[in-house]
Design a protein around this motif. Structure first.
Motif, PDB file in Angstrom:
ATOM      1  N   UNK A 142     -15.733  28.562  50.671  1.00 26.59           N
ATOM      2  CA  UNK A 142     -16.529  28.968  49.511  1.00 26.59           C
ATOM      3  C   UNK A 142     -15.844  28.606  48.199  1.00 26.59           C
ATOM      4  N   UNK A 143     -14.554  28.394  48.245  1.00 25.80           N
ATOM      5  CA  UNK A 143     -13.802  28.021  47.042  1.00 25.80           C
ATOM      6  C   UNK A 143     -13.782  26.518  46.785  1.00 25.80           C
ATOM      7  N   UNK A 144     -14.482  25.758  47.626  1.00 17.82           N
ATOM      8  CA  UNK A 144     -14.453  24.296  47.513  1.00 17.82           C
ATOM      9  C   UNK A 144     -15.847  23.675  47.446  1.00 17.82           C
ATOM     10  N   UNK A 145     -16.870  24.465  47.215  1.00 22.96           N
ATOM     11  CA  UNK A 145     -18.244  23.962  47.252  1.00 22.96           C
ATOM     12  C   UNK A 145     -18.621  23.261  45.944  1.00 22.96           C
ATOM     13  N   UNK A 146     -19.418  22.208  46.067  1.00 20.61           N
ATOM     14  CA  UNK A 146     -19.890  21.462  44.905  1.00 20.61           C
ATOM     15  C   UNK A 146     -21.042  22.175  44.202  1.00 20.61           C
ATOM     16  N   UNK A 147     -22.044  22.626  44.973  1.00 19.60           N
ATOM     17  CA  UNK A 147     -23.249  23.170  44.340  1.00 19.60           C
ATOM     18  C   UNK A 147     -23.708  24.507  44.902  1.00 19.60           C
ATOM     19  N   UNK A 148     -23.589  24.725  46.191  1.00 19.66           N
ATOM     20  CA  UNK A 148     -24.180  25.911  46.804  1.00 19.66           C
ATOM     21  C   UNK A 148     -23.631  27.190  46.161  1.00 19.66           C
ATOM     22  N   UNK A 149     -24.542  28.080  45.777  1.00 12.69           N
ATOM     23  CA  UNK A 149     -24.137  29.331  45.152  1.00 12.69           C
ATOM     24  C   UNK A 149     -23.694  29.195  43.711  1.00 12.69           C
ATOM     25  N   UNK A 150     -23.863  27.999  43.130  1.00  8.63           N
ATOM     26  CA  UNK A 150     -23.372  27.748  41.768  1.00  8.63           C
ATOM     27  C   UNK A 150     -24.508  27.437  40.786  1.00  8.63           C
ATOM     28  N   UNK A 151     -25.730  27.851  41.111  1.00 10.64           N
ATOM     29  CA  UNK A 151     -26.847  27.595  40.208  1.00 10.64           C
ATOM     30  C   UNK A 151     -26.574  28.090  38.800  1.00 10.64           C
ATOM     31  N   UNK A 152     -26.844  27.243  37.787  1.00  9.10           N
ATOM     32  CA  UNK A 152     -26.599  27.585  36.391  1.00  9.10           C
ATOM     33  C   UNK A 152     -25.206  27.261  35.905  1.00  9.10           C
ATOM     34  N   UNK A 153     -24.297  26.954  36.825  1.00 10.67           N
ATOM     35  CA  UNK A 153     -22.932  26.593  36.450  1.00 10.67           C
ATOM     36  C   UNK A 153     -22.847  25.082  36.215  1.00 10.67           C
TER      37      UNK A 153
END
Length: 273
Positions: A235-246
Motif C-alpha cells: 500500500x506504500x508503493x501504489x501509483x494510483x489506487x486509493x489516491x484519488x485527488x492526490x
C-alpha cells in the motif's frame, strides 16, 4: 479483497507451519462457509489427513490433503488462514479451527463471512470460477498471442476485461488500476481499441505490478493479513489506487476517480490514453 499477491503471500507464510502436519480435529463455527460437502462430511474427510503441500491457483488456496483430495479455500473479501501455536487464544473473527500435530492450530477467520471452503475428493465437485480460470500473471500462458485475439473481440472497458478471471486469473481492483496506470492506458478504453504495442505494454505492466505486490508481501488497507497474521507493505508503493485527488506520481496532475463496471477506479487523465 485479497488478490494474487496477497494469496501468494498467505501461501508462502502458511506452508512452513502446516506442511507435513496431520489434521487431528476440525471445529466449524459457521456451517455456511462450507460449500462442499456437508459440514459433517467435511470434518470426517479431513481428520487424520496430512497436509502435504500448500498451493495456489488464481485467488484460491489449494491444500493437498491426500493424493486424490484438496482443501480449496477462497478468501473472498475478508477471509484469512492463519497458523499459530495451539496455546495462543483464537484470533478475532475465527470461524473454523483446524487442530494439527506438533501443537499447531490453523484458523480460518472472516469478518464479513463471504469466504468459501471446499473439500474435493476424487473430483467430486465442480467449483464455479475455479475450473475456468485463465492464465496467471508471471506465467508462460499470459502472452500477446493469447491476449490479443480475446481483446480484439471485446467491447468491454479494458479494466473490466482484465478483471475477468476467465481471461486473467488473480487480478482484482487494486492491481487492475495499478497496471493500467503503469502501462499508460485509460481504464475506460474499449479492449478492442488497444494496439499490439499497447497490449504488450499492458502484459509487461501486469507482470511488474504483481511481482511488486508479491515482493512487498501484499497490500493491506484494512483487513488483509498473511498466514502468520502480518500485514503487507505494498500500500506504500501504489501509483494510483486509493489516491484519488492526490498528485500523479508521474506528472503531478490531480488523479481522477470514476466507476468502471461498478468498481471504483483511479487514473491520470494526462498519463493514461
Amino acid at each position: 479483497m485479497p488478490e494474487m499477491p496477497e494469496v501468494e503471500q498467505v501461501r508462502k507464510t502458511l506452508a512452513p507451519h502446516i506442511e507435513g502436519k496431520t489434521i487431528t480435529g476440525v471445529k466449524i463455527m459457521l456451517d455456511r462457509l462450507i460449500k462442499h460437502p456437508t459440514p459433517e462430511k467435511f470434518i470426517e474427510g479431513l481428520v487424520g489427513k496430512t497436509i502435504s503441500h500448500v498451493g495456489r491457483k488464481g485467488k484460491y488456496l489449494v491444500l493437498e490433503t491426500a493424493p486424490n483430495q484438496q482443501l480449496i479455500v477462497h478468501l473472498r473479501m475478508t477471509g484469512a488462514l492463519i497458523a499459530q501455536s495451539s496455546e495462543q487464544p483464537a484470533p478475532a473473527y475465527a470461524k473454523i479451527r483446524f487442530d494439527l500435530t506438533d501443537g499447531v492450530t490453523m484458523w480460518f477467520t472472516d469478518i464479513r463471512t463471504f469466504g468459501t471452503l471446499y473439500l474435493v475428493t476424487d473430483h467430486d465437485a465442480y467449483i464455479e470460477g475455479y475450473e475456468t480460470l485463465g492464465p496467471e500473471p508471471l506465467s508462460a500462458g499470459l502472452t500477446l498471442a493469447y491476449l490479443a485475439p480475446l481483446a480484439a473481440k471485446s467491447r468491454k472497458p479494458i479494466k473490466t476485461f482484465i478483471l475477468d478471471q476467465h481471461i486473467i486469473a488473480g487480478l482484482g481492483n487494486i492491481y487492475a488500476d495499478e497496471c493500467l496506470a503503469l502501462s499508460g492506458i485509460l481504464p475506460t478504453r474499449q479492449a478492442n481499441t488497444l494496439t499490439q504495442v499497447e497490449l504488450v505494454a499492458l502484459i509487461d505492466a501486469i507482470n511488474a505490478v504483481i511481482a511488486q505486490g508479491i515482493k512487498n508481501r501484499g497490500t493491506t488497507f484494512r483487513d488483509y493479513k498473511d498466514g502468520e497474521g502480518n500485514k503487507g507493505d505494498n500500500q506504500n508503493h501504489l501509483l494510483v489506487y486509493g489516491r484519488g485527488g492526490e498528485p500523479c506520481k508521474k506528472c503531478g496532475a490531480k488523479l481522477c476517480t470514476t466507476k468502471v463496471g461498478g468498481r471504483g477506479t483511479v487514473y491520470c487523465e494526462h498519463c493514461q490514453k
